[in-house]
Design a protein around this motif. Structure first.
Motif, PDB file in Angstrom:
ATOM      1  N   THR A 149      25.668  14.854 -39.908  1.00  0.00           N
ATOM      2  CA  THR A 149      26.811  14.189 -39.274  1.00  0.00           C
ATOM      3  C   THR A 149      26.476  13.823 -37.829  1.00  0.00           C
ATOM      4  O   THR A 149      25.599  14.437 -37.208  1.00  0.00           O
ATOM      5  N   THR A 150      27.161  12.815 -37.325  1.00  0.00           N
ATOM      6  CA  THR A 150      27.039  12.418 -35.920  1.00  0.00           C
ATOM      7  C   THR A 150      28.427  12.468 -35.291  1.00  0.00           C
ATOM      8  O   THR A 150      29.352  11.817 -35.782  1.00  0.00           O
ATOM      9  N   SER A 185      28.566   1.508 -32.446  1.00  0.00           N
ATOM     10  CA  SER A 185      28.187   2.509 -33.456  1.00  0.00           C
ATOM     11  C   SER A 185      29.370   2.873 -34.349  1.00  0.00           C
ATOM     12  O   SER A 185      29.213   3.082 -35.555  1.00  0.00           O
ATOM     13  N   ALA A 196      29.969   0.053 -36.733  1.00  0.00           N
ATOM     14  CA  ALA A 196      28.902   0.013 -37.743  1.00  0.00           C
ATOM     15  C   ALA A 196      28.977   1.182 -38.723  1.00  0.00           C
ATOM     16  O   ALA A 196      28.191   1.256 -39.672  1.00  0.00           O
ATOM     17  N   GLY A 197      29.923   2.118 -38.502  1.00  0.00           N
ATOM     18  CA  GLY A 197      30.064   3.249 -39.413  1.00  0.00           C
ATOM     19  C   GLY A 197      29.041   4.344 -39.189  1.00  0.00           C
ATOM     20  O   GLY A 197      28.786   5.160 -40.085  1.00  0.00           O
ATOM     21  N   GLU A 198      28.457   4.388 -38.001  1.00  0.00           N
ATOM     22  CA  GLU A 198      27.391   5.368 -37.717  1.00  0.00           C
ATOM     23  C   GLU A 198      27.915   6.663 -37.090  1.00  0.00           C
ATOM     24  O   GLU A 198      27.157   7.608 -36.901  1.00  0.00           O
ATOM     25  N   ILE A 199      29.203   6.709 -36.756  1.00  0.00           N
ATOM     26  CA  ILE A 199      29.790   7.898 -36.132  1.00  0.00           C
ATOM     27  C   ILE A 199      30.690   8.600 -37.149  1.00  0.00           C
ATOM     28  O   ILE A 199      31.667   8.024 -37.621  1.00  0.00           O
ATOM     29  N   THR A 200      30.342   9.832 -37.488  1.00  0.00           N
ATOM     30  CA  THR A 200      31.118  10.595 -38.467  1.00  0.00           C
ATOM     31  C   THR A 200      32.477  10.983 -37.889  1.00  0.00           C
ATOM     32  O   THR A 200      33.506  10.894 -38.563  1.00  0.00           O
ATOM     33  N   LYS A 255      36.757   4.777 -41.256  1.00  0.00           N
ATOM     34  CA  LYS A 255      35.387   5.303 -41.370  1.00  0.00           C
ATOM     35  C   LYS A 255      35.156   6.595 -40.599  1.00  0.00           C
ATOM     36  O   LYS A 255      34.441   7.487 -41.059  1.00  0.00           O
ATOM     37  N   THR A 256      35.719   6.689 -39.392  1.00  0.00           N
ATOM     38  CA  THR A 256      35.411   7.791 -38.484  1.00  0.00           C
ATOM     39  C   THR A 256      36.570   8.778 -38.424  1.00  0.00           C
ATOM     40  O   THR A 256      37.729   8.367 -38.285  1.00  0.00           O
TER      41      THR A 256
END
Length: 274
Positions: A13-14, A192, A195-199, A232-233
């Motif tokens: 996870t991020t 980010s 882009a869906g890169e952060i959990t 997403k996040t």
């Protein structure tokens, strides 16, 4: 010593941390669980002891005692009195405020007013500055000296409403927020998230939320950011006051029962583990 893999429940996870205070403490708690942490403070706190503006505002209020004091945060009111004490002005400020009617934005403001030895004359219908100003306008401000204690990023729209209604307005901002030192980190965070890169992302103050939305608006990316935060996040908030600007955008945050950073961390970890 290698970490026990059974404790690395957040591996993969991020998590983004937007706080400027105690950010490392937050981040390390998530890292111990295996998360990757991105630091992107969206606002920076200006220390009151270095705040010449607050000193000048306080002097002006002592010289012209107000009829009405509007308290947006208990933390801010306590901070103001603490600042005055450090500057040797507490007694003079207390004397100046003694004859004023206090109106508060929420229960914490009411608690602070009473803890400091004052009484409040009313509480806003909602815990937002707009509702506090609504209450003041109902009571009547024309020709009155009104002090609006703001917190973080001043709400100039509400200040203007008081002025338009005839108030002689003075403002104090005991804890001010300014632009973060690394604005690029905030811009990268927005991209980010979209882009869906952060959990998950954490917020410990409403101005941090508002600032993130403000920067996204400047980049014409607010609708995309809001959509990503809804879908997403996972968004974590320290408490109901911080959650207001999120909920106004249809974002339902993970929020602890008690408004404490440790409780927020625990609530988010449990949510992500589930």
């Amino acid at each position: 010593m290698s970490a026990d893999t059974h404790t690395l429940t957040l591996a993969g996870t991020t998590i983004a941390v937007t706080a400027s205070r105690r950010a490392t403490e937050q981040g390390e708690a998530f890292e111990r669980k295996g998360a990757r942490v991105v630091y992107a403070p969206t606002v920076r706190i200006v220390p009151t002891d270095a705040d010449e503006l607050l000193q000048a505002d306080t002097r002006g209020i002592i010289e012209n005692p107000p009829h009405m004091v509007l308290v947006t945060t208990g933390y801010g009111l306590k901070g103001w009195l603490s600042f005055a004490a450090d500057a040797g002005q507490e007694d003079a400020l207390r004397d100046a405020l003694a004859g004023a009617d206090f109106y508060v934005r929420g229960a914490k403001g009411r608690g602070a007013v009473r803890a400091l030895g004052f009484e409040d004359s009313g509480i806003a219908a909602e815990e937002v500055t707009r509702a506090l100003v609504d209450l003041a306008l109902e009571v009547g401000v024309e020709g009155k000296r009104v002090v609006l204690q703001q917190h973080g990023k001043p709400d100039h729209e509400q200040e203007q409403r008081l002025k338009d209604a005839g108030a002689q307005l003075a403002t104090v901002v005991p804890h001010r927020w300014e632009e973060p030192k690394d604005i690029n980190a905030v811009h990268e965070l927005i991209d980010s998230i979209i882009a869906g890169e952060i959990t998950a992302i954490t917020f410990t103050a409403a101005p941090a939320v508002e600032a993130l939305f403000g920067y996204a608006t400047e980049q014409e990316k607010l609708p995309e950011l809001i959509a990503a935060l809804r879908e997403k996040t996972v968004v974590a908030s320290v408490g109901p006051v911080t959650s207001v600007p999120l909920e106004e955008q249809g974002i339902t945050p993970v929020q602890p029962e008690r408004s404490r950073m440790g409780a927020m961390i625990k609530a988010l970890v449990e949510h992500l583990e589930r």
